[in-house]
Scaffold this active site. Structure first.
Site, short mmCIF file in Angstrom:
data_model
loop_
_atom_site.label_atom_id
_atom_site.label_comp_id
_atom_site.label_asym_id
_atom_site.label_seq_id
_atom_site.Cartn_x
_atom_site.Cartn_y
_atom_site.Cartn_z
N ASP A 14 -39.18 -39.71 -28.72
CA ASP A 14 -39.59 -38.58 -27.88
C ASP A 14 -38.55 -37.47 -27.83
O ASP A 14 -38.87 -36.30 -28.00
CB ASP A 14 -39.91 -39.06 -26.46
CG ASP A 14 -41.29 -39.71 -26.37
OD1 ASP A 14 -42.12 -39.47 -27.26
OD2 ASP A 14 -41.51 -40.46 -25.40
N ARG A 94 -29.40 -42.26 -13.89
CA ARG A 94 -29.89 -40.87 -13.92
C ARG A 94 -28.94 -39.89 -13.26
O ARG A 94 -28.67 -38.83 -13.82
CB ARG A 94 -31.30 -40.78 -13.30
CG ARG A 94 -32.36 -41.65 -13.99
CD ARG A 94 -32.28 -41.61 -15.48
NE ARG A 94 -33.25 -42.52 -16.12
CZ ARG A 94 -33.15 -42.94 -17.38
NH1 ARG A 94 -32.14 -42.56 -18.13
NH2 ARG A 94 -34.05 -43.75 -17.87
N ASP A 123 -38.34 -41.50 -13.47
CA ASP A 123 -37.16 -40.85 -14.05
C ASP A 123 -37.26 -39.33 -14.02
O ASP A 123 -36.26 -38.65 -13.83
CB ASP A 123 -36.93 -41.37 -15.47
CG ASP A 123 -36.39 -42.81 -15.46
OD1 ASP A 123 -35.64 -43.14 -14.52
OD2 ASP A 123 -36.74 -43.58 -16.36
N SER A 174 -41.10 -49.97 -24.14
CA SER A 174 -40.22 -48.86 -23.78
C SER A 174 -39.03 -49.47 -23.06
O SER A 174 -39.20 -50.16 -22.05
CB SER A 174 -40.96 -47.88 -22.88
OG SER A 174 -40.03 -47.08 -22.18
N1 ARG Z 1 -39.23 -48.84 -13.29
C1 ARG Z 1 -37.83 -48.68 -13.46
C2 ARG Z 1 -37.31 -47.54 -12.63
O1 ARG Z 1 -38.07 -46.71 -12.24
C3 ARG Z 1 -37.44 -48.60 -14.90
C4 ARG Z 1 -37.68 -47.33 -15.58
C5 ARG Z 1 -37.39 -47.47 -17.02
N2 ARG Z 1 -37.43 -46.23 -17.68
C6 ARG Z 1 -37.84 -46.08 -18.91
N3 ARG Z 1 -37.80 -44.88 -19.41
N4 ARG Z 1 -38.30 -47.08 -19.63
O2 ARG Z 1 -36.16 -47.44 -12.35
#
Ligand code: ARG
Length: 402
Positions: A14, A94, A123, A174
């Site tokens: 991506d 993040r 995210d 992912s």
């Molecule tokens: N659900 C988790 C969170 O919100 C993991 C997110 C994982 N992100 C990803 N781009 N695969 O913190």
């Protein structure tokens, strides 16, 4: 409209397509910023890929120490687990990435920040709310959310535009990874009834055949040594991941409530994070005064929610962190954890020079120093209100069976 953006670049499909797409479809110059948060990988290759995709420059930042010191430590000290089960792996990385995006935007004179998140996840919230706190003048650009291509279509686009991608067309997971653990989504685990296939796991396995014991030493709420050897936190986490992971400890399989209203099936591996939180929490029970411990426990879920919801850079998060930090001065000592093959772990022992555990008060042996005679009046007065109330009730109303 922005002219130049810094893009949070992972080197994956991506964000590689995003470098090109932002240029071609939006007329933006792109500076790729790749943060090493402990996910592993070849950062020279990642940098080259960004440049090959058309970035005007590509920066690699080693943010591991910073992630550990400024984000993981406050989270560990708050025993932070979202919904009681998720140690906030992605949510903690993040804000450190945002910090570097904003810094690099200033260095490169960029007027925007771009990320590769979809519109369905947490995210995007963390990147955008964080950026608006640290760089409110910066425009936010979310190409993946805007283009609305499926993974298939994204690969088609990359092939049409001859972009240097390494993605396959398989239905894959992912994965987001950093030194605090791994988050796995998509593919077959989108059915919450299906057990995660073993190929989702890389940090945990079942190689151990015997239980393993480790001693974790803390000073003022910070883990400083493993089995007596002083280690910086990044190394300590890596070693503990290996030991605990070999016993299959650290797997989490949950349905989780995202900020954006979606329930999602999430699989995580966080051996060191879960072990450290278990040990730290246990040491607090030895060292913290009761009211402090109870009040802290009330704030901990709120703290976890704030981090999960992208509110790291918020006054409430800062205020709770200040409270938590104030509680940690005497959270010093050792905790023994025992991992068993099959994923179990227990605290096997704990000790502290600041322990509030008092043998004389606790013991039933001859060394007893407790003033037993004080208990009678204390308990009578403690229960006085109940005694008075009960004397006005019928036996049945109090709870005596008829
Ligand atoms: N659900 C988790 C969170 O919100 C993991 C997110 C994982 N992100 C990803 N781009 N695969 O913190």
């Amino acid at each position: 409209m922005a002219k130049r953006v810094v893009l949070a670049y992972s080197g994956g499909l991506d964000t590689s397509v995003a470098v090109h797409w932002l240029q071609k479809e939006r007329g933006l110059e792109v500076v790729a910023v790749a943060c090493d948060v402990g996910q592993g990988g070849d950062f020279d290759a990642i940098r080259e890929r960004a440049l090959a995709a058309g970035a005007i420059d590509a920066v690699v930042i080693d943010a591991r120490e910073e992630l550990a010191r400024d984000f993981v430590i406050p989270a560990l000290q708050a025993n932070a687990m979202y919904e009681g089960r998720y140690p906030l792996v992605s949510a903690l990385s993040r804000p450190v990435i945002v910090r570097h995006l904003v810094e690099q935007a200033r260095i490169y004179g960029a007027d925007g920040v771009a990320h590769g998140c979809t519109g369905k996840g947490n995210d995007q919230v963390r990147f955008e709310v964080g950026t608006r706190a640290l760089g409110p003048d910066l425009e936010i650009v979310a190409p993946v959310r805007d283009w609305g291509m499926t993974r298939e279509e994204t690969i088609d686009y990359a092939e049409r535009e001859s972009l240097p991608i390494t993605a396959t067309r398989d239905r894959i997971y992912s994965i987001d990874e950093n030194l605090w653990g791994r988050a796995i989504e998509c593919g077959v685990i989108e059915d919450p009834w299906e057990s995660p296939p073993l190929d989702v796991y890389t940090l945990t396995n079942e190689t151990a055949t015997e239980p393993v014991e480790v001693t974790i030493s803390f000073v003022a709420g910070v883990p400083i040594a493993l089995n007596g050897a002083n280690l910086d936190l990044v190394q300590l986490i890596a070693q503990l991941d290996k030991i605990a992971g070999a016993c299959g400890f650290g797997r989490i399989d949950i349905v989780e409530n995202r900020r954006v209203g979606i329930k999602s099936r999430e699989v995580y591996e966080s051996p060191a994070a879960l072990a450290l939180i278990m040990a730290h929490h246990d040491l607090e029970a030895l060292c913290l005064e009761r009211d402090v411990m109870h009040e802290k426990a009330r704030l901990e879920p709120r703290f976890a929610d704030l981090i999960y919801d992208g509110m790291w850079y918020s006054p409430l998060r800062q205020a709770i962190s200040a409270f938590v930090a104030e509680t940690q001065h005497h959270v010093t000592g050792d905790v023994r954890l025992r991992f068993s093959p099959g994923g179990g772990a227990v605290v096997a022992g704990r000790r502290s020079p600041f322990a509030l555990y008092d043998y004389g008060l606790a013991t039933y042996d001859a060394a007893d120093t407790f003033r037993h005679q004080d208990a009678e009046g204390y308990v009578r007065i403690y229960g006085l209100g109940i005694t008075t109330w009960a004397s006005r009730q019928s036996d049945a109303d109090v709870g005596l069976s008829k």
